[in-house]
Design a protein around this motif. Structure first.
Motif, PDB file in Angstrom:
ATOM      1  N   ALA A 209       0.952  -1.274   0.100  1.00 58.40           N
ATOM      2  CA  ALA A 209      -0.043  -0.069   0.102  1.00 58.40           C
ATOM      3  C   ALA A 209       0.877   1.150  -0.040  1.00 58.40           C
ATOM      4  CB  ALA A 209      -0.873   0.053   1.185  1.00 58.40           C
ATOM      5  N   LEU A 210       0.162   2.373  -0.524  1.00 57.07           N
ATOM      6  CA  LEU A 210       1.069   3.591  -0.484  1.00 57.07           C
ATOM      7  C   LEU A 210       0.405   4.287   0.576  1.00 57.07           C
ATOM      8  CD1 LEU A 210       1.366   3.948  -4.566  1.00 57.07           C
ATOM      9  CD2 LEU A 210       2.876   2.939  -2.999  1.00 57.07           C
ATOM     10  N   ALA A 211       1.128   5.551   0.906  1.00 56.61           N
ATOM     11  CA  ALA A 211       0.577   6.443   1.759  1.00 56.61           C
ATOM     12  C   ALA A 211       1.094   7.823   1.039  1.00 56.61           C
ATOM     13  CB  ALA A 211       1.151   6.345   3.015  1.00 56.61           C
ATOM     14  N   ALA A 212       0.074   8.679   1.026  1.00 50.65           N
ATOM     15  CA  ALA A 212       0.418  10.172   0.635  1.00 50.65           C
ATOM     16  C   ALA A 212      -0.240  11.158   1.501  1.00 50.65           C
ATOM     17  CB  ALA A 212      -0.338  10.474  -0.986  1.00 50.65           C
ATOM     18  N   GLY A 213       0.644  11.140   2.555  1.00 47.88           N
ATOM     19  CA  GLY A 213       0.010  12.316   3.695  1.00 47.88           C
ATOM     20  C   GLY A 213      -0.811  11.476   4.465  1.00 47.88           C
ATOM     21  N   GLU A 214      -2.137  12.144   4.469  1.00 49.92           N
ATOM     22  CA  GLU A 214      -2.970  11.533   5.283  1.00 49.92           C
ATOM     23  C   GLU A 214      -3.918  10.533   4.332  1.00 49.92           C
ATOM     24  OE1 GLU A 214      -5.373  14.521   6.865  1.00 49.92           O
ATOM     25  OE2 GLU A 214      -3.809  15.008   8.455  1.00 49.92           O
ATOM     26  N   LEU A 215      -3.713  10.328   3.233  1.00 51.40           N
ATOM     27  CA  LEU A 215      -4.577   9.555   2.178  1.00 51.40           C
ATOM     28  C   LEU A 215      -3.660   8.237   1.972  1.00 51.40           C
ATOM     29  CD1 LEU A 215      -6.630   9.387  -0.007  1.00 51.40           C
ATOM     30  CD2 LEU A 215      -4.872  10.194  -1.764  1.00 51.40           C
ATOM     31  N   ARG A 216      -4.692   7.082   2.212  1.00 45.93           N
ATOM     32  CA  ARG A 216      -4.260   5.767   2.123  1.00 45.93           C
ATOM     33  C   ARG A 216      -4.647   5.295   0.614  1.00 45.93           C
ATOM     34  NH1 ARG A 216      -0.575   3.932   4.837  1.00 45.93           N
ATOM     35  NH2 ARG A 216      -1.194   1.909   4.701  1.00 45.93           N
ATOM     36  N   ILE A 217      -3.491   4.708  -0.073  1.00 45.19           N
ATOM     37  CA  ILE A 217      -3.816   4.008  -0.979  1.00 45.19           C
ATOM     38  C   ILE A 217      -3.578   2.367  -1.190  1.00 45.19           C
ATOM     39  CG2 ILE A 217      -3.386   4.233  -3.623  1.00 45.19           C
ATOM     40  CD1 ILE A 217      -2.379   6.783  -3.189  1.00 45.19           C
ATOM     41  N   PRO A 218      -4.633   1.601  -0.616  1.00 44.17           N
ATOM     42  CA  PRO A 218      -4.272   0.206  -0.451  1.00 44.17           C
ATOM     43  C   PRO A 218      -4.007  -0.519  -1.648  1.00 44.17           C
ATOM     44  CG  PRO A 218      -6.526   0.724  -0.270  1.00 44.17           C
ATOM     45  CD  PRO A 218      -5.890   1.937  -0.308  1.00 44.17           C
ATOM     46  N   LEU A 219      -4.251  -0.338  -3.071  1.00 47.80           N
ATOM     47  CA  LEU A 219      -4.122  -0.842  -4.208  1.00 47.80           C
ATOM     48  C   LEU A 219      -4.695  -2.485  -4.108  1.00 47.80           C
ATOM     49  CD1 LEU A 219      -0.651   0.517  -5.131  1.00 47.80           C
ATOM     50  CD2 LEU A 219      -2.767   1.398  -5.864  1.00 47.80           C
ATOM     51  N   GLN A 220      -5.790  -2.654  -3.738  1.00 51.11           N
ATOM     52  CA  GLN A 220      -6.244  -3.768  -3.592  1.00 51.11           C
ATOM     53  C   GLN A 220      -7.398  -4.155  -4.609  1.00 51.11           C
ATOM     54  OE1 GLN A 220      -8.287  -3.331   0.350  1.00 51.11           O
ATOM     55  NE2 GLN A 220      -6.539  -4.582   1.508  1.00 51.11           N
ATOM     56  N   LEU A 221      -7.256  -5.671  -4.750  1.00 51.69           N
ATOM     57  CA  LEU A 221      -8.345  -6.366  -5.895  1.00 51.69           C
ATOM     58  C   LEU A 221      -9.634  -6.893  -4.943  1.00 51.69           C
ATOM     59  CD1 LEU A 221      -6.105  -8.070  -8.142  1.00 51.69           C
ATOM     60  CD2 LEU A 221      -7.049  -5.777  -8.543  1.00 51.69           C
ATOM     61  N   GLN A 222     -10.450  -7.216  -5.548  1.00 50.89           N
ATOM     62  CA  GLN A 222     -11.642  -7.597  -4.918  1.00 50.89           C
ATOM     63  C   GLN A 222     -12.231  -8.717  -5.724  1.00 50.89           C
ATOM     64  OE1 GLN A 222     -15.050  -5.486  -4.766  1.00 50.89           O
ATOM     65  NE2 GLN A 222     -14.711  -4.124  -6.453  1.00 50.89           N
ATOM     66  N   ALA A 223     -12.682  -9.744  -4.971  1.00 47.05           N
ATOM     67  CA  ALA A 223     -13.418 -11.014  -5.803  1.00 47.05           C
ATOM     68  C   ALA A 223     -14.628 -11.319  -5.051  1.00 47.05           C
ATOM     69  CB  ALA A 223     -12.415 -12.544  -5.298  1.00 47.05           C
ATOM     70  N   THR A 224     -15.934 -10.994  -5.886  1.00 48.67           N
ATOM     71  CA  THR A 224     -17.108 -11.032  -5.497  1.00 48.67           C
ATOM     72  C   THR A 224     -17.855 -11.940  -6.759  1.00 48.67           C
ATOM     73  OG1 THR A 224     -17.842  -9.254  -6.669  1.00 48.67           O
ATOM     74  CG2 THR A 224     -17.001  -8.998  -4.261  1.00 48.67           C
ATOM     75  N   THR A 225     -18.993 -12.366  -6.273  1.00 52.52           N
ATOM     76  CA  THR A 225     -19.660 -13.021  -7.517  1.00 52.52           C
ATOM     77  C   THR A 225     -19.887 -12.286  -8.530  1.00 52.52           C
ATOM     78  OG1 THR A 225     -21.838 -12.463  -6.251  1.00 52.52           O
ATOM     79  CG2 THR A 225     -20.728 -14.566  -5.823  1.00 52.52           C
ATOM     80  N   ALA A 226     -20.137 -10.917  -8.327  1.00 49.85           N
ATOM     81  CA  ALA A 226     -20.532 -10.108  -9.375  1.00 49.85           C
ATOM     82  C   ALA A 226     -19.242  -9.758 -10.342  1.00 49.85           C
ATOM     83  CB  ALA A 226     -20.901  -8.635  -8.980  1.00 49.85           C
ATOM     84  N   THR A 227     -18.371  -9.328  -9.448  1.00 47.28           N
ATOM     85  CA  THR A 227     -16.782  -9.198 -10.418  1.00 47.28           C
ATOM     86  C   THR A 227     -16.244 -10.394 -10.905  1.00 47.28           C
ATOM     87  OG1 THR A 227     -15.428  -9.516  -8.250  1.00 47.28           O
ATOM     88  CG2 THR A 227     -16.314  -7.280  -8.586  1.00 47.28           C
ATOM     89  N   ALA A 228     -16.542 -11.565 -10.203  1.00 48.40           N
ATOM     90  CA  ALA A 228     -15.914 -12.776 -10.804  1.00 48.40           C
ATOM     91  C   ALA A 228     -16.631 -13.063 -12.238  1.00 48.40           C
ATOM     92  CB  ALA A 228     -15.895 -13.941  -9.975  1.00 48.40           C
ATOM     93  N   THR A 229     -18.045 -13.029 -12.069  1.00 51.08           N
ATOM     94  CA  THR A 229     -18.793 -13.185 -13.315  1.00 51.08           C
ATOM     95  C   THR A 229     -18.437 -12.255 -14.590  1.00 51.08           C
ATOM     96  OG1 THR A 229     -20.656 -13.883 -11.789  1.00 51.08           O
ATOM     97  CG2 THR A 229     -21.298 -13.401 -14.085  1.00 51.08           C
ATOM     98  N   ILE A 230     -18.692 -10.974 -14.213  1.00 52.30           N
ATOM     99  CA  ILE A 230     -17.951 -10.082 -15.197  1.00 52.30           C
ATOM    100  C   ILE A 230     -16.900 -10.409 -15.765  1.00 52.30           C
ATOM    101  CG2 ILE A 230     -17.992  -7.652 -15.925  1.00 52.30           C
ATOM    102  CD1 ILE A 230     -21.090  -8.548 -15.455  1.00 52.30           C
ATOM    103  N   ALA A 231     -15.885 -10.620 -14.930  1.00 49.73           N
ATOM    104  CA  ALA A 231     -14.518 -10.786 -15.466  1.00 49.73           C
ATOM    105  C   ALA A 231     -14.632 -12.029 -16.371  1.00 49.73           C
ATOM    106  CB  ALA A 231     -13.729 -11.097 -14.201  1.00 49.73           C
ATOM    107  N   LEU A 232     -15.259 -13.109 -16.123  1.00 51.26           N
ATOM    108  CA  LEU A 232     -15.592 -14.171 -16.896  1.00 51.26           C
ATOM    109  C   LEU A 232     -16.047 -13.868 -18.377  1.00 51.26           C
ATOM    110  CD1 LEU A 232     -15.255 -17.051 -17.525  1.00 51.26           C
ATOM    111  CD2 LEU A 232     -17.437 -17.476 -16.161  1.00 51.26           C
ATOM    112  N   VAL A 233     -17.283 -12.924 -18.117  1.00 46.76           N
ATOM    113  CA  VAL A 233     -17.669 -12.699 -19.408  1.00 46.76           C
ATOM    114  C   VAL A 233     -16.733 -11.850 -20.329  1.00 46.76           C
ATOM    115  CG1 VAL A 233     -19.372 -11.020 -20.543  1.00 46.76           C
ATOM    116  CG2 VAL A 233     -19.899 -12.228 -18.588  1.00 46.76           C
ATOM    117  N   VAL A 234     -15.976 -10.908 -19.864  1.00 50.44           N
ATOM    118  CA  VAL A 234     -14.777 -10.270 -20.489  1.00 50.44           C
ATOM    119  C   VAL A 234     -13.693 -11.231 -20.950  1.00 50.44           C
ATOM    120  CG1 VAL A 234     -12.995  -8.664 -20.325  1.00 50.44           C
ATOM    121  CG2 VAL A 234     -15.063  -8.103 -19.116  1.00 50.44           C
TER     122      VAL A 234
END
Length: 624
Positions: free
Chosen positions: A68-93
């Motif tokens: 993760a990155l930190a820019a002052g008080e801003l946190r930038i975790p740079l994470q991915l997510q795995a849900t049924t919706a994201t996985a389904t659309i990823a399969l379609v793509v």
């Protein structure tokens, strides 16, 4: 296993793009083609593993990518997510990406720049998958920009044609202009939340509750509306909505595989998924939803009218994309906050299958008949064992005929709009009426396209060689046709949270389809194109988007050119004047010194040096 699959979904096409670029200059295209097709197939396998891994999960899991990155008080975790919706659309793509790579390997088999094209398709796919899988606004922005850059390259692939270069430049400039709003919206949301993570953004900005009348309160309402309006502007530009729409039909100057990729499940649909991810925040921003509703309502009707009057069937499909993307975005503008964005995401899923099928089928047919103009393609489907049923299924789904996937998703979108009218929301009525009118228009231009392609009265009906395409191309077309037929069954699974709303709109939709098809049939005399009968001599104006391109030149291009000239003048004559002045002074000083100090040491010069030394010594003693 799920975490690994989620990372690989994005990583596989990214690595394929790198390998493709390294192999792009090989004289033998078989190697880059094998890499492109193999890696895209591997992407499907990885995406399927992700779907199986997250199937049945009730929440969204996040996973890290890089520290993760930190820019002052801003946190930038740079994470991915795995849900049924994201996985389904990823399969379609992934499926669409594979289909495009297989088709491009045949369609561009004689293109000397095929390797570069295939690598760009892989990178484009990686950008879309990153946008879908992202749990962080910064990663979303990265995927968003990668798609924009790749779209410029794909549209302008045939850059030896002036029209292709112009279309690519127009797409780049228009979308980049809108992207300014997207970036500013991301900055405001992230700054207010103190983090770029979706979870923190939603927690910080989402509404605190809604009253019985449906009005939702949100912290910093004015700033939230500003942020979401800017974000919506970025989405409208990338999706080709009015007033940013004119670049998308011109993008047909690119190869057909590029059109299928851009129009089916990637860039123009990416905004739908981004707003779906931020739906709780969007639901609290009434101004942004109004902007989205008005733009999509105008676009879906306007584009459907223009689609009917196109003299080129590939551009007809392009305008149909504008109309269908407007339909999916409109669901996000009017769906009740408690129902969520499921209807819009479902139409994204649906549109990917039938639009990829239509573009690839029309591309295959164009190779056979020698072009995509309606006059050239008249009767072209006769004798085609594979293309004819594929085109038939694709047009039926685009028109929304039950029980195909297009019908299922359209019904849910219109049902979401109907649900939004319960509290008297004017924007829901606007979208609902525009959607119902669009159903009629869509049925009309789909019927027109079919009558042209399957015209029995064409002067010469040739039995075309259906084996002209490779086995892979035929497989791709049949797979997409199958998914178009059975894809609607997804509503009976937990993969997409779309609800189970089936109401009176089913009957109305069917009636409107019959009316639309009847209008198209009645307008056609034996062997006559419906558009030629209805539009007549105005068809060139329809091809030109009813003068929108000239309007762009007058209202946008010329003012921007004048501004650019002003900036150049200020840069050269004002800012650079100081630099040039310093350079001139140094040059004059050097010239003067050169004249004083000759190459030969003179007695007078030595005397001046001695005098200077004495003067410096006296000054030092006097000031001690």
């Amino acid at each position: 296993m799920t975490d690994t699959a989620t990372r690989l979904v994005v990583l596989v096409p990214a690595v394929a793009a790198l390998l493709g670029l390294l192999l792009a200059r090989r004289a033998d295209v078989r190697v880059p083609r094998a890499v492109a097709i193999t890696t895209s197939a591997a992407g499907i396998v990885v995406a399927l593993l992700e779907v199986l891994g997250v199937h049945g999960s009730s929440g969204g899991g996040t996973l890290s990518t890089v520290p993760a990155l930190a820019a002052g008080e801003l946190r930038i975790p740079l994470q991915l997510q795995a849900t049924t919706a994201t996985a389904t659309i990823a399969l379609v793509v992934a499926v669409v990406g594979w289909a495009v790579q297989v088709f491009a390997g045949w369609y561009l088999r004689d293109d000397d720049r095929y390797g570069v094209f295939a690598a760009t398709v892989s990178l484009f796919t990686a950008g879309m998958l990153l946008t879908v899988q992202s749990a962080d606004l910064v990663l979303t922005l990265v995927g968003w920009e990668v798609m924009g850059w790749c779209s410029y390259l794909l549209i302008g692939h045939w850059s030896r044609k002036e029209s292709a270069g112009r279309a690519a430049l127009k797409a780049f400039l228009v979308t980049r202009l809108a992207d300014v709003g997207f970036v500013l919206g991301v900055v405001i949301l992230a700054a207010g939340a103190g983090s770029t993570a979706y979870r923190q953004v939603l927690q910080s900005w989402a509404s605190t509750g809604c009253d019985d009348a449906g009005a939702c309160a949100a912290p910093n309402g004015g700033l939230l509306n500003a942020a979401m309006v800017l974000l919506v502007i970025g989405v409208l530009g990338k999706s080709g909505m009015v007033p940013f729409h004119d670049w998308l039909p011109d993008a047909m100057e690119g190869p057909t595989p590029a059109s299928a990729l851009i129009h089916a499940a990637t860039m123009v649909a990416a905004g739908t998924f981004v707003l779906a991810q931020l739906f709780d925040v969007l639901a609290a921003a009434d101004g942004a939803r109004w902007l989205l509703a008005v733009s999509t309502a105008v676009t879906m009707v306007y584009a459907a009218v223009l689609a009917f009057g196109q003299s080129d069937l590939k551009r007809l499909l392009a305008y149909s994309t504008l109309s269908q993307v407007a339909l999916m975005l409109s669901a996000l503008a009017v769906a009740p906050a408690d129902e969520g964005p499921g209807a819009g995401v479902l139409h994204l899923y649906s549109h990917a299958f039938f639009k990829a099928l239509l573009f690839l089928a029309i591309g295959w047919l164009s190779v056979t008949v020698g072009g995509t103009a309606a006059a050239t393609m008249r009767g072209g489907l006769r004798g085609h064992l594979f293309i004819r049923p594929a085109m038939f299924v694709g047009l039926l789904s685009l028109a929304g005929v039950p029980p195909l996937v297009g019908f299922v998703s359209k019904e849910h979108v219109l049902a979401a709009a109907e649900a939004g009218t319960g509290d008297g929301a004017a924007r829901a009525w606007l979208v609902l009426l525009a959607g119902l009118l669009t159903v009629v228009l869509t049925a009309a231009y789909c019927m027109r396209a079919w009558l042209v392609l399957d015209d029995l009265s064409a002067a010469e009906i040739q039995r075309h060689d259906t084996d002209s395409a490779s086995l892979g191309v035929r497989t791709v077309v049949m797979v997409l046709a199958f998914l178009t037929v059975v894809g609607g069954l997804v509503v009976f699974t937990p993969l997409l949270d779309v609800g189970g709303r089936i109401g009176w709109l089913v009957a109305v939709l069917s009636i409107l389809l019959i009316v639309g098809a009847g209008l198209a049939v009645r307008s056609v005399a034996q062997g006559e194109d419906a558009a030629a009968r209805v539009v007549g001599q105005r068809m060139p104006a329809f091809d030109a988007g009813l003068g929108v391109d000239r309007l762009y030149v007058s209202l946008v291009a010329q003012p921007v050119l004048a501004l650019a000239r002003l900036v150049v003048f200020l840069d050269r004559e004002v800012v650079d004047a100081y630099v040039r002045g310093a350079a001139t002074a140094a040059r004059l000083g050097g010239t003067g010194g050169q004249r004083v100090h000759r190459s030969e040491v003179a007695a007078s010069g030595l005397a001046w040096v001695v005098a200077g030394v004495v003067a410096v010594a006296l000054a030092g003693v006097a000031l001690w």
